[in-house]
Design an enzyme around this catalytic site. Structure first.
Site, PDB file in Angstrom:
ATOM      1  N   THR A  41      10.394 -31.130  -9.827  1.00  0.00           N
ATOM      2  CA  THR A  41       9.643 -32.083  -9.021  1.00  0.00           C
ATOM      3  C   THR A  41       8.942 -31.400  -7.859  1.00  0.00           C
ATOM      4  O   THR A  41       9.401 -30.359  -7.369  1.00  0.00           O
ATOM      5  CB  THR A  41      10.590 -33.168  -8.467  1.00  0.00           C
ATOM      6  OG1 THR A  41       9.900 -33.967  -7.497  1.00  0.00           O
ATOM      7  CG2 THR A  41      11.799 -32.555  -7.788  1.00  0.00           C
ATOM      8  N   TYR A  48      18.339 -36.138  -3.391  1.00  0.00           N
ATOM      9  CA  TYR A  48      17.543 -35.953  -4.613  1.00  0.00           C
ATOM     10  C   TYR A  48      16.826 -34.606  -4.600  1.00  0.00           C
ATOM     11  O   TYR A  48      16.844 -33.866  -5.584  1.00  0.00           O
ATOM     12  CB  TYR A  48      16.531 -37.090  -4.747  1.00  0.00           C
ATOM     13  CG  TYR A  48      15.524 -36.882  -5.865  1.00  0.00           C
ATOM     14  CD1 TYR A  48      15.888 -37.100  -7.190  1.00  0.00           C
ATOM     15  CD2 TYR A  48      14.223 -36.459  -5.598  1.00  0.00           C
ATOM     16  CE1 TYR A  48      14.982 -36.892  -8.224  1.00  0.00           C
ATOM     17  CE2 TYR A  48      13.312 -36.253  -6.615  1.00  0.00           C
ATOM     18  CZ  TYR A  48      13.697 -36.468  -7.923  1.00  0.00           C
ATOM     19  OH  TYR A  48      12.793 -36.260  -8.940  1.00  0.00           O
TER      20      TYR A  48
END
Length: 362
Positions: free
Chosen positions: A138, A181
């Site tokens: 990501t 995250y």
């Protein structure tokens, strides 16, 4: 977290491509493309997200001889290792994908994103002939980019640094993990790269920006392009966190699928490397600009509400995709307005919603 007994097997004696999270949005599109070219695909998915069971049914209907499935969680080490033991290649998409969920339950976020990835890497390392693995990372590994200066130009933020404005954020950007995250995905990103260095497992990392397209079941926490469209089509209120001028480079899922396939095909050349994967400067767009385009597509005013910024949200993130385009021989990405129109049509049809044909640009 034991695998369900209704594990299905379409192939016998053949080594499939294992796709963890294979019933999800990107996974289903990727499985469909690989099966269409004659590859056997083993979908590994816990089917926890709304809509993914329908994606798996769609895949099995389209490719009954090519698609098999294991219904299990990546925290189920035995099931994951068993699936990896027979794979000819692995695309690791399964993840806890929401920053908000990671803040609410960081332990579970860690177990899925980092623990599951390490379990998978270990299963591959123990094989005498470790197959290639491509990992879905990501852009959050680069943090909130707080050291950069941005200015608001109309309905969008833009960086003062002209090189970043022209090309985006490159892979040489220092890593800076924010939120649980960001830490779990960033840690997994680094483990995947190190298993190529330390153990010779042929791995590659794709650090994704905002992917959108058919089969995306967007929610407020993840998949914002589809989420905005769904709310607009259903005449429901859309909540924007922040001022809506934050910019992302959006990429149609067909282009993302092409990149994953290219990484597998070129694993000998790209192993041990990380690439940014997004729409690049040509597809850099603010939330407000997307909302304006959606309003034109659906043909009615949108009901918008605004809330405070969320943790870890970047004012601006655009991928420098030059390295990926060169090394993976990628075509120019689909222009975002065309992709948005296609997604609107798919969502309207799949949900039985009305979309005026004249409202959709050619």
């Amino acid at each position: 977290m034991t695998a369900q007994s209704n594990t299905t097997r379409a192939m016998s004696g053949r080594r499939p491509v294992l796709i963890t999270g294979g019933a999800g949005f990107i996974g289903a599109n990727l499985a469909d493309a690989l099966a269409a070219e004659g590859r056997d695909v083993l979908v590994y998915d816990a089917l926890l997200r709304p809509g993914v069971a329908g994606n798996l049914a769609w895949l099995k209907e389209r490719h009954p001889e090519r698609i098999s499935a294991v219904i299990a969680d990546v925290r189920d080490a035995g099931s994951l290792a068993a699936a990896a033991s027979e794979a000819s290649a692995v695309i690791h998409l399964a993840a806890q994908v929401a920053v908000t969920t990671s803040l609410a339950d960081p332990v579970a976020d860690f177990a899925v994103n980092l623990g599951g990835t390490l379990t998978l890497l270990e299963a591959l390392r123990r094989r005498p002939d470790p197959p290639p693995l491509v990992f879905a990372s990501t852009n959050k590994v680069y943090g909130d980019l707080a050291d950069l200066t941005f200015r608001r130009v109309g309905n969008a933020y833009a960086p003062e640094d002209q090189a970043i404005l022209a090309h985006g954020i490159g892979e040489d950007r220092p890593l800076d993990f924010h939120t649980p995250y960001g830490c779990s995905k960033g840690g997994a990103d680094q483990y995947v790269l190190d298993y190529a260095r330390s153990f010779g497992v042929p791995t590659c990392v794709l650090r994704m920006s905002c992917i959108y397209g058919p089969r995306q079941m967007g929610t407020e926490d993840q998949g914002w392009v589809a989420h905005f469209l769904i709310r607009a089509l259903e005449h429901r209120r859309i909540t924007v966190y922040g001022d809506g001028c934050q910019v992302r480079d959006v990429l149609d899922v067909g282009d993302a699928v092409a990149a994953y396939r290219a990484a597998l095909a070129r694993i000998g050349q790209v192993k041990g490397r990380a690439y940014n994967l997004g729409g690049g400067p040509a597809n850099a767009v603010s939330l407000r600009q997307v909302l304006s385009a959606i309003e034109a597509i659906v043909g009615h005013p949108l009901d918008l509400g605004f809330e405070e910024w969320r943790a870890g949200d970047q004012r601006y993130y655009v991928s420098d995709t030059r390295r990926a385009a060169a090394d993976l021989d990628l075509a120019a990405p689909l222009p975002w307005r065309q992709g948005l129109t296609r997604l609107a049509a798919w969502l309207a049809e799949s949900r039985g919603l009305h979309l005026e044909p004249q409202a959709v640009p050619a």
